[in-house]
Write a protein that holds these residues in place. Structure first.
Motif, short mmCIF file in Angstrom:
data_model
loop_
_atom_site.label_atom_id
_atom_site.label_comp_id
_atom_site.label_asym_id
_atom_site.label_seq_id
_atom_site.Cartn_x
_atom_site.Cartn_y
_atom_site.Cartn_z
N PRO A 53 0.82 -1.22 0.00
CA PRO A 53 0.00 0.00 0.00
C PRO A 53 0.85 1.27 0.00
O PRO A 53 1.87 1.35 0.69
N CYS A 54 0.42 2.25 -0.78
CA CYS A 54 1.06 3.56 -0.81
C CYS A 54 0.90 4.20 0.57
O CYS A 54 -0.17 4.13 1.17
N GLU A 62 4.29 -0.32 -6.37
CA GLU A 62 5.61 -0.94 -6.26
C GLU A 62 6.66 0.08 -5.84
O GLU A 62 7.79 -0.27 -5.55
N ILE A 63 6.27 1.37 -5.84
CA ILE A 63 7.15 2.44 -5.35
C ILE A 63 6.33 3.31 -4.40
O ILE A 63 5.11 3.40 -4.52
N ASP A 64 7.00 3.92 -3.44
CA ASP A 64 6.29 4.71 -2.45
C ASP A 64 6.85 6.12 -2.40
O ASP A 64 8.04 6.28 -2.21
N PRO A 65 6.02 7.14 -2.55
CA PRO A 65 4.59 7.14 -2.84
C PRO A 65 4.31 6.62 -4.25
O PRO A 65 5.19 6.58 -5.09
N CYS A 66 3.04 6.29 -4.47
CA CYS A 66 2.64 5.71 -5.76
C CYS A 66 2.72 6.77 -6.86
O CYS A 66 2.76 7.97 -6.59
N PRO A 67 2.72 6.34 -8.12
CA PRO A 67 2.81 7.29 -9.24
C PRO A 67 1.67 8.31 -9.27
O PRO A 67 1.87 9.45 -9.68
N ILE A 68 0.47 7.93 -8.82
CA ILE A 68 -0.65 8.88 -8.82
C ILE A 68 -0.40 9.99 -7.80
O ILE A 68 -0.57 11.17 -8.10
N CYS A 69 0.01 9.63 -6.59
CA CYS A 69 0.28 10.65 -5.56
C CYS A 69 1.46 11.54 -5.94
O CYS A 69 1.49 12.71 -5.57
N GLU A 70 2.40 11.00 -6.67
CA GLU A 70 3.59 11.75 -7.08
C GLU A 70 3.37 12.62 -8.30
O GLU A 70 4.18 13.50 -8.58
N ASP A 71 2.30 12.39 -9.03
CA ASP A 71 2.04 13.11 -10.28
C ASP A 71 1.48 14.50 -9.98
O ASP A 71 0.31 14.64 -9.64
#
Length: 196
Positions: A53-54, A62-71
């Motif tokens: 989970p993010c 697979e990465i934290d934070p997730c790509p959506i939160c980082e976008d």
């Protein structure tokens, strides 16, 4: 218990897989290439190490934070609240939403012993108070538990006059016939009607 019976029993524990489907899958795996079976086994064995989970939204990543939160190109004034990580994938696949998400980790269900304290409401409230959100979109499932959860969200945010709180519309599917719709779907469609 034989190796085949053990495999069938384990496969039958997966959601949506009954004993017959589990048996068909097991026999398919017996006839399949051994390299495929080894790769499948490795994928299953390592999935929880690779997907988690993010730390911000709770969606699987697979990465934290997730790509959506980082976008940073996403609309940070909208927060869509969903029950499960797979709901994020479903909504993203529509291409109709470009805001942020928050995964509750389930829905309020007193009969199952799931109360607000078992879900990520505290984290949600913290995100809302620290963020720049203008709209909270409640995207819980149109079930009793989802409705209860939506009402609870509306209740805990009732004093936030700066927020617009919306809920996904529900009703008849595109291309569906009225005669095949159940009573609850029809009732929801009538209550959620819009001006034409």
């Amino acid at each position: 218990m034989t190796a085949l019976e053990n495999l069938v029993q384990n496969l039958a524990r997966l959601p949506g897989i009954g004993p017959k489907s589990a048996s068909r899958i097991a026999y398919h795996l017996i006839k399949t290439d051994a390299a495929y079976n080894k790769q499948l086994g490795l994928n299953i064995a390592t999935i929880q190490e690779q997907v988690f989970p993010c730390s911000i939204c709770g969606s699987f990543t697979e990465i934290d934070p997730c790509p959506i939160c980082e976008d940073h190109s996403r609309d940070r004034s909208q927060l869509c609240i969903v029950e499960a990580p797979q709901d994020v994938i479903t909504l993203q696949s529509s291409g109709a939403f470009n805001g942020l998400y928050h995964v509750l980790g389930g829905a309020i269900s007193p009969l199952d012993g799931i109360g607000p304290e078992n879900l990520s409401f505290a984290k949600m409230l913290k995100r809302i108070s620290e963020g720049q959100f203008k709209e909270i979109i409640i995207a819980t499932n149109p079930t009793e538990e989802g409705d209860t959860t939506a009402l609870y969200i509306r209740h805990i945010l009732k004093d936030r006059q700066d927020l617009t709180i919306t809920r996904l519309a529900s009703g008849l599917p595109i291309g569906g016939d009225l005669e095949y719709a159940d009573r609850i779907t029809l009732a929801r469609s009538l209550r959620g009607r819009v001006q034409f």
